[in-house]
Design a protein around this motif. Structure first.
Motif, PDB file in Angstrom:
ATOM      1  N   GLN A 105       0.837  -1.184   0.000  1.00 11.14           N
ATOM      2  CA  GLN A 105       0.000   0.000   0.000  1.00 11.14           C
ATOM      3  C   GLN A 105       0.878   1.242   0.000  1.00 11.14           C
ATOM      4  O   GLN A 105       1.818   1.351   0.788  1.00 11.14           O
ATOM      5  N   ALA A 106       0.594   2.195  -0.892  1.00  7.25           N
ATOM      6  CA  ALA A 106       1.393   3.410  -0.997  1.00  7.25           C
ATOM      7  C   ALA A 106       1.347   4.195   0.307  1.00  7.25           C
ATOM      8  O   ALA A 106       0.276   4.385   0.892  1.00  7.25           O
ATOM      9  N   VAL A 107       2.506   4.643   0.786  1.00  3.59           N
ATOM     10  CA  VAL A 107       2.557   5.408   2.029  1.00  3.59           C
ATOM     11  C   VAL A 107       2.050   6.821   1.765  1.00  3.59           C
ATOM     12  O   VAL A 107       2.159   7.349   0.647  1.00  3.59           O
ATOM     13  N   PRO A 108       1.453   7.478   2.778  1.00  3.41           N
ATOM     14  CA  PRO A 108       0.936   8.844   2.580  1.00  3.41           C
ATOM     15  C   PRO A 108       2.062   9.837   2.350  1.00  3.41           C
ATOM     16  O   PRO A 108       3.192   9.655   2.810  1.00  3.41           O
ATOM     17  N   SER A 109       1.757  10.905   1.626  1.00 12.03           N
ATOM     18  CA  SER A 109       2.747  11.924   1.305  1.00 12.03           C
ATOM     19  C   SER A 109       2.088  13.285   1.277  1.00 12.03           C
ATOM     20  O   SER A 109       0.920  13.422   0.866  1.00 12.03           O
ATOM     21  N   GLU A 110       2.829  14.301   1.710  1.00  9.98           N
ATOM     22  CA  GLU A 110       2.335  15.676   1.662  1.00  9.98           C
ATOM     23  C   GLU A 110       2.658  16.349   0.338  1.00  9.98           C
ATOM     24  O   GLU A 110       2.168  17.446   0.060  1.00  9.98           O
ATOM     25  N   VAL A 111       3.494  15.720  -0.463  1.00 14.98           N
ATOM     26  CA  VAL A 111       3.830  16.266  -1.772  1.00 14.98           C
ATOM     27  C   VAL A 111       2.702  15.923  -2.740  1.00 14.98           C
ATOM     28  O   VAL A 111       2.338  14.748  -2.880  1.00 14.98           O
ATOM     29  N   PRO A 112       2.110  16.921  -3.407  1.00 17.75           N
ATOM     30  CA  PRO A 112       1.018  16.620  -4.347  1.00 17.75           C
ATOM     31  C   PRO A 112       1.506  15.740  -5.478  1.00 17.75           C
ATOM     32  O   PRO A 112       2.592  15.933  -6.030  1.00 17.75           O
ATOM     33  N   SER A 113       0.713  14.757  -5.807  1.00 14.10           N
ATOM     34  CA  SER A 113       1.096  13.816  -6.864  1.00 14.10           C
ATOM     35  C   SER A 113       0.941  14.470  -8.220  1.00 14.10           C
ATOM     36  O   SER A 113       0.034  15.285  -8.448  1.00 14.10           O
ATOM     37  N   GLU A 114       1.832  14.116  -9.124  1.00 16.38           N
ATOM     38  CA  GLU A 114       1.797  14.631 -10.482  1.00 16.38           C
ATOM     39  C   GLU A 114       1.605  13.464 -11.438  1.00 16.38           C
ATOM     40  O   GLU A 114       2.410  12.529 -11.462  1.00 16.38           O
ATOM     41  N   GLU A 115       0.532  13.523 -12.196  1.00 20.45           N
ATOM     42  CA  GLU A 115       0.305  12.480 -13.187  1.00 20.45           C
ATOM     43  C   GLU A 115       1.234  12.715 -14.373  1.00 20.45           C
ATOM     44  O   GLU A 115       1.241  13.801 -14.956  1.00 20.45           O
ATOM     45  N   PRO A 116       2.058  11.735 -14.721  1.00 20.66           N
ATOM     46  CA  PRO A 116       2.968  11.931 -15.853  1.00 20.66           C
ATOM     47  C   PRO A 116       2.202  12.123 -17.154  1.00 20.66           C
ATOM     48  O   PRO A 116       1.184  11.475 -17.396  1.00 20.66           O
ATOM     49  N   LYS A 117       2.673  13.052 -17.966  1.00 19.10           N
ATOM     50  CA  LYS A 117       2.048  13.314 -19.250  1.00 19.10           C
ATOM     51  C   LYS A 117       2.464  12.235 -20.240  1.00 19.10           C
ATOM     52  O   LYS A 117       3.644  12.064 -20.521  1.00 19.10           O
ATOM     53  N   VAL A 118       1.469  11.534 -20.732  1.00 18.81           N
ATOM     54  CA  VAL A 118       1.733  10.465 -21.691  1.00 18.81           C
ATOM     55  C   VAL A 118       1.413  10.976 -23.086  1.00 18.81           C
ATOM     56  O   VAL A 118       0.273  11.363 -23.361  1.00 18.81           O
ATOM     57  N   ALA A 119       2.405  11.031 -23.928  1.00 16.13           N
ATOM     58  CA  ALA A 119       2.195  11.518 -25.285  1.00 16.13           C
ATOM     59  C   ALA A 119       1.382  10.510 -26.083  1.00 16.13           C
ATOM     60  O   ALA A 119       1.619   9.301 -26.014  1.00 16.13           O
ATOM     61  N   ALA A 120       0.398  11.023 -26.792  1.00 14.67           N
ATOM     62  CA  ALA A 120      -0.438  10.148 -27.603  1.00 14.67           C
ATOM     63  C   ALA A 120       0.354   9.626 -28.796  1.00 14.67           C
ATOM     64  O   ALA A 120       1.219  10.312 -29.339  1.00 14.67           O
ATOM     65  N   ALA A 121       0.056   8.404 -29.177  1.00 15.07           N
ATOM     66  CA  ALA A 121       0.735   7.801 -30.324  1.00 15.07           C
ATOM     67  C   ALA A 121       0.355   8.538 -31.600  1.00 15.07           C
ATOM     68  O   ALA A 121      -0.785   8.993 -31.768  1.00 15.07           O
ATOM     69  N   TYR A 122       1.305   8.679 -32.492  1.00 14.67           N
ATOM     70  CA  TYR A 122       1.059   9.368 -33.756  1.00 14.67           C
ATOM     71  C   TYR A 122       0.126   8.539 -34.627  1.00 14.67           C
ATOM     72  O   TYR A 122       0.271   7.319 -34.754  1.00 14.67           O
ATOM     73  N   ARG A 123      -0.860   9.238 -35.207  1.00 23.71           N
ATOM     74  CA  ARG A 123      -1.777   8.592 -36.144  1.00 23.71           C
ATOM     75  C   ARG A 123      -1.784   9.382 -37.443  1.00 23.71           C
ATOM     76  O   ARG A 123      -1.889  10.618 -37.420  1.00 23.71           O
ATOM     77  N   PRO A 124      -1.684   8.730 -38.569  1.00 20.07           N
ATOM     78  CA  PRO A 124      -1.731   9.441 -39.845  1.00 20.07           C
ATOM     79  C   PRO A 124      -3.053  10.190 -39.998  1.00 20.07           C
ATOM     80  O   PRO A 124      -4.067   9.804 -39.406  1.00 20.07           O
ATOM     81  N   PRO A 125      -3.056  11.287 -40.772  1.00 21.02           N
ATOM     82  CA  PRO A 125      -4.301  12.066 -40.939  1.00 21.02           C
ATOM     83  C   PRO A 125      -5.475  11.233 -41.427  1.00 21.02           C
ATOM     84  O   PRO A 125      -6.617  11.478 -41.025  1.00 21.02           O
ATOM     85  N   ALA A 126      -5.229  10.232 -42.272  1.00 19.94           N
ATOM     86  CA  ALA A 126      -6.327   9.433 -42.821  1.00 19.94           C
ATOM     87  C   ALA A 126      -7.012   8.566 -41.763  1.00 19.94           C
ATOM     88  O   ALA A 126      -8.138   8.119 -41.957  1.00 19.94           O
ATOM     89  N   LEU A 127      -6.328   8.330 -40.632  1.00 15.73           N
ATOM     90  CA  LEU A 127      -6.882   7.445 -39.600  1.00 15.73           C
ATOM     91  C   LEU A 127      -7.344   8.198 -38.358  1.00 15.73           C
ATOM     92  O   LEU A 127      -7.849   7.572 -37.427  1.00 15.73           O
ATOM     93  N   ARG A 128      -7.211   9.515 -38.341  1.00 18.29           N
ATOM     94  CA  ARG A 128      -7.502  10.255 -37.112  1.00 18.29           C
ATOM     95  C   ARG A 128      -8.985  10.321 -36.788  1.00 18.29           C
ATOM     96  O   ARG A 128      -9.362  10.523 -35.640  1.00 18.29           O
ATOM     97  N   ASN A 129      -9.842  10.198 -37.760  1.00 19.21           N
ATOM     98  CA  ASN A 129     -11.285  10.241 -37.512  1.00 19.21           C
ATOM     99  C   ASN A 129     -11.888   8.850 -37.395  1.00 19.21           C
ATOM    100  O   ASN A 129     -13.108   8.708 -37.305  1.00 19.21           O
ATOM    101  N   ARG A 130     -11.055   7.849 -37.413  1.00 16.94           N
ATOM    102  CA  ARG A 130     -11.542   6.477 -37.310  1.00 16.94           C
ATOM    103  C   ARG A 130     -11.279   5.932 -35.914  1.00 16.94           C
ATOM    104  O   ARG A 130     -10.362   6.385 -35.227  1.00 16.94           O
ATOM    105  N   PRO A 131     -12.060   4.962 -35.470  1.00 19.44           N
ATOM    106  CA  PRO A 131     -11.819   4.376 -34.134  1.00 19.44           C
ATOM    107  C   PRO A 131     -10.500   3.635 -34.077  1.00 19.44           C
ATOM    108  O   PRO A 131     -10.069   3.028 -35.070  1.00 19.44           O
ATOM    109  N   SER A 132      -9.859   3.680 -32.930  1.00 13.10           N
ATOM    110  CA  SER A 132      -8.569   3.019 -32.755  1.00 13.10           C
ATOM    111  C   SER A 132      -8.752   1.518 -32.699  1.00 13.10           C
ATOM    112  O   SER A 132      -9.700   1.003 -32.093  1.00 13.10           O
ATOM    113  N   THR A 133      -7.827   0.805 -33.329  1.00  8.71           N
ATOM    114  CA  THR A 133      -7.898  -0.664 -33.337  1.00  8.71           C
ATOM    115  C   THR A 133      -7.268  -1.282 -32.111  1.00  8.71           C
ATOM    116  O   THR A 133      -7.435  -2.463 -31.851  1.00  8.71           O
ATOM    117  N   GLY A 134      -6.486  -0.490 -31.361  1.00  9.91           N
ATOM    118  CA  GLY A 134      -5.840  -1.009 -30.157  1.00  9.91           C
ATOM    119  C   GLY A 134      -4.627  -1.876 -30.438  1.00  9.91           C
ATOM    120  O   GLY A 134      -4.158  -2.587 -29.548  1.00  9.91           O
TER     121      GLY A 134
END
Length: 526
Positions: free
Chosen positions: A370-399
Motif C-alpha cells: 500500500q502506498a505510504v501517505p505523502s504531503e507532496v502533491p502527486s503529479e500524473e505523468p504526461k503520456v504523449a499520444a501515439a502518432y496517427r496518420p491524418p487518414a486514420l484520425r477520424n476512425r476508431p482506434s484498433t488497439g
C-alpha cells in the motif's frame, strides 16, 4: 521521512561543491607547482603525469608516468591495505600505501584490465587479456598474493568476440560476471556491436549465460546475497531475467521499456527502470515473492540511488547530462513522492547523493504494497499520444501495439516438485506437450463440427484453421506456411529452455511476422 539521511552535494555555477575522496587522492597532471609535461618524439610522456596526494596535508606522495588513456586509474581494496596499478604487461601491488616499494607483481602478456574483489582478506583479482592472432580472449581469477606457477589461477574462462569486457564481482567475492563486447556486429543485427555474458566462479566453474532474446545487454547487477543476478537485455522492449549461480533462469519479468536494474541494499527489492532515451518508467518488484509493488515514473532522470535503509529511492536530473529542469525527488518504494527539490532556472545541479551509513545500521523491514501517505502533491505523468496518420484520425482506434509484450513468468519449479527440472527434462516436457497439442489439433480438424466451434482467445497468435479456398495451389501454400510457423514455434520453445540456436534458426524466427501476414492474406483471398 527525516531529511537527515539525504546529503545535498549540489554544485552550482560559480560555487563548486567540496570534493571528498578517499585518501590518497589520484590526480592527472603536474605534481609540483610550475612543472610541465614533456613529450618525446615517440609520443610518450617524459615527465610524471599521474600523482597520488595526501588529502589531509595536500602533499604529493608519489608520481608515475602514465602512457595509456584507458584503465589507468589505481584501485584500492575496501580496507585500503593494498593498491593495484596496471603497468604494461603487469599489475603492480602496493601495501599500506607505500608506493616506493612494489610488494607483488602479476605478469601476463598484453594484460588489459583488472578488478579487485570487494570485502576483506583474502583479496582476489580478476584480470582480462584480449585475444590476438586467432587466440581467444580470457579472464582469470587469482588470490593475492598467489600469482606464480602454472596452477596459481583459481579459474579461467576463454571466449571469442571480445573487444572489451566489464567484470563484476559479487559481494562475497565468490564469482565474477563478465560482459564481453565487440565494437561491430558482423551479422548486421545491431548498430552497437555484440555482447555476451559469462560467469566465472572462484571454485573453477564457468559458463555462458544463455539469454533467450537477441540484442544488447543493457545492465547486469548482483543481488547483495551473492546467490543470484539480474540481467536486462534484448532489443526493445527489453527482457529482464533473474538467474541463479547455475546460470539457470529463476524468474522472467517479461518485456518492457527498461535498460537498468537496481537491487535494494538488503536484496529483497528490485527496481527495473528505463532512463536515458526512455521516459523514466520504474517497476518496483518484491523479489522474494515476485510481486509487482508499484510503477512510478521519474521523467528525465539521470541519476538513481537506493537509500541505505532499503526503503527510499533518490532520482535526480543533473547537469551536464541535462541542463534544464534540474532537481531531485525522494520516493518511497511504494511509489509515493516524499520530497521534491527544484533548482532555480539560473543555476545547475551537478551531483546529489545519500549520506553514507555503515552496513547493518538499518535492519530489513517487511515489504508493504500500500502506498505510504505523502504531503507532496502527486503529479500524473504526461503520456504523449501515439502518432496517427491524418487518414486514420477520424476512425476508431484498433488497439494494436507496435510490440507484442511478454508477461512475467516464474521459472522456478512447481510447488509439487522437490527439485527443479534440468534443461533436458524441461525440453522433453515441452516437446511432449507440443506433440499432445498437435494431436488434439489434428483430431479437431477431422471433426465435422470443428468449423462451428469458436477459436479460443489464447490462440490469437497461432495460424488460423485451414480453410478451403477452392484453389489447390493456394491450399498447398497455406499448408506449407503452417508447417513453417509450427517449426518456428518449436525453435522458440527450444530457445526458451536455454538452447543456443544457430544463425539460420534465428533468421527463421525473425521471419515469423512476415509468414503470419502472408498466411492471413491467402486465407482472406487477397
Amino acid at each position: 521521512m527525516g531529511h537527515h539521511i539525504l546529503q545535498k552535494a549540489l554544485c552550482f555555477k560559480g560555487n563548486p561543491g567540496k570534493i571528498v575522496k578517499s585518501i590518497p587522492l589520484v590526480k592527472m597532471g603536474p605534481c609540483l607547482p610550475g612543472a610541465t609535461e614533456k613529450t618525446s618524439k615517440d609520443g610518450t610522456a617524459g615527465a610524471p603525469n599521474l600523482q597520488l596526494h595526501d588529502m589531509k596535508t595536500g602533499t604529493c606522495w608519489k608520481s608515475f608516468i602514465q602512457k595509456k588513456m584507458q584503465n589507468w586509474c589505481p584501485s584500492w581494496s575496501e580496507d585500503e591495505v593494498i593498491c593495484a596499478r596496471n603497468v604494461n604487461n603487469e599489475v603492480h601491488f602496493f601495501e599500506n600505501n607505500d608506493f616506493n616499494t612494489i610488494a607483488n607483481k602479476l605478469h601476463l602478456q598484453k594484460i588489459n584490465d583488472f578488478v579487485l574483489s570487494p570485502g576483506p582478506q583474502p583479496y582476489k583479482v580478476a584480470v582480462y587479456v584480449p585475444g590476438s592472432k586467432g587466440a581467444p580472449s580470457f579472464v582469470r581469477l587469482y588470490q593475492y598474493p598467489n600469482f606464480g606457477g602454472p596452477h596459481a589461477a583459481l579459474a579461467n574462462k576463454s571466449f571469442f568476440k571480445a573487444d572489451k569486457v566489464t567484470m563484476l564481482w559479487n559481494k562475497k567475492a565468490t564469482a565474477v560476471l563478465v560482459i564481453a563486447s565487440t565494437e561491430v556486429d558482423k551479422t548486421g543485427a545491431s548498430y552497437y556491436g555484440e555482447q555476451t555474458l559469462h560467469y566465472i566462479a572462484t571454485n573453477g566453474e564457468s559458463a555462458v549465460v544463455q539469454l533467450p532474446k537477441n540484442g544488447p545487454i543493457y545492465d547486469v547487477v548482483w543481488n547483495s546475497s551473492s546467490t543470484e543476478f539480474c540481467a536486462v537485455y534484448g532489443f526493445m522492449p527489453a527482457k529482464a531475467t533473474i538467474f541463479n549461480l547455475k546460470c539457470d533462469p529463476v524468474f522472467d519479468f517479461g518485456t518492457g521499456p527498461r535498460n537498468a536494474a537496481y537491487y535494494s541494499p538488503h536484496g529483497h527489492l528490485l527496481v527495473l527502470a528505463g532512463f536515458g532515451n526512455l521516459r523514466g518508467q520504474m517497476e518496483v518488484w518484491d523479489v522474494k515473492n515476485y510481486k509487482l509493488i508499484s510503477k512510478p515514473v521519474a521523467s528525465d532522470s539521470t541519476y538513481f540511488a537506493w537509500c541505505a535503509d532499503g526503503e527510499h529511492i533518490l532520482t535526480a536530473t543533473c547537469a551536464p547530462r541535462l541542463r534544464v529542469n534540474n532537481g531531485y525527488k525522494v520516493w518511497h518504494y511504494t511509489g509515493s513522492v516524499l520530497h521534491k527539490y527544484e533548482v532555480p532556472s539560473s543555476a545547475e545541479m551537478w551531483q546529489v547523493s545519500w549520506q553514507p551509513f555503515l552496513e547493518g545500521i538499518f535492519p530489513a523491514k517487511a515489504v508493504i504494497y500500500q502506498a505510504v501517505p505523502s504531503e507532496v502533491p502527486s503529479e500524473e505523468p504526461k503520456v504523449a499520444a501515439a502518432y496517427r496518420p491524418p487518414a486514420l484520425r477520424n476512425r476508431p482506434s484498433t488497439g494494436s501495439k507496435l510490440h507484442e509484450e511478454e508477461p512475467p513468468q516464474n521459472m522456478k519449479p512447481q510447488s509439487g516438485s522437490d527439485k527443479p527440472l534440468s534443461k533436458t527434462a524441461l525440453k522433453n516436457q515441452r516437446r511432449h506437450e507440443a506433440k499432445k497439442a498437435a494431436k488434439q489439433e489434428a483430431k479437431s480438424d477431422k471433426s465435422p463440427d470443428s468449423a462451428a466451434l469458436p477459436a479460443p482467445e489464447n490462440t490469437a497468435r497461432n495460424p488460423a484453421p485451414q480453410s478451403i479456398s477452392g484453389d489447390p495451389e493456394v491450399d498447398k501454400k497455406i499448408k506449407n506456411l503452417k508447417k513453417k510457423l509450427k517449426a518456428i514455434e518449436q525453435l522458440k520453445e527450444q530457445a526458451a529452455t536455454g538452447k543456443q540456436l544457430e544463425k539460420n534458426q534465428l533468421e527463421k524466427i525473425q521471419k515469423e511476422k512476415a509468414l503470419l501476414q502472408e498466411l492471413e492474406d491467402l486465407e482472406l483471398g487477397i
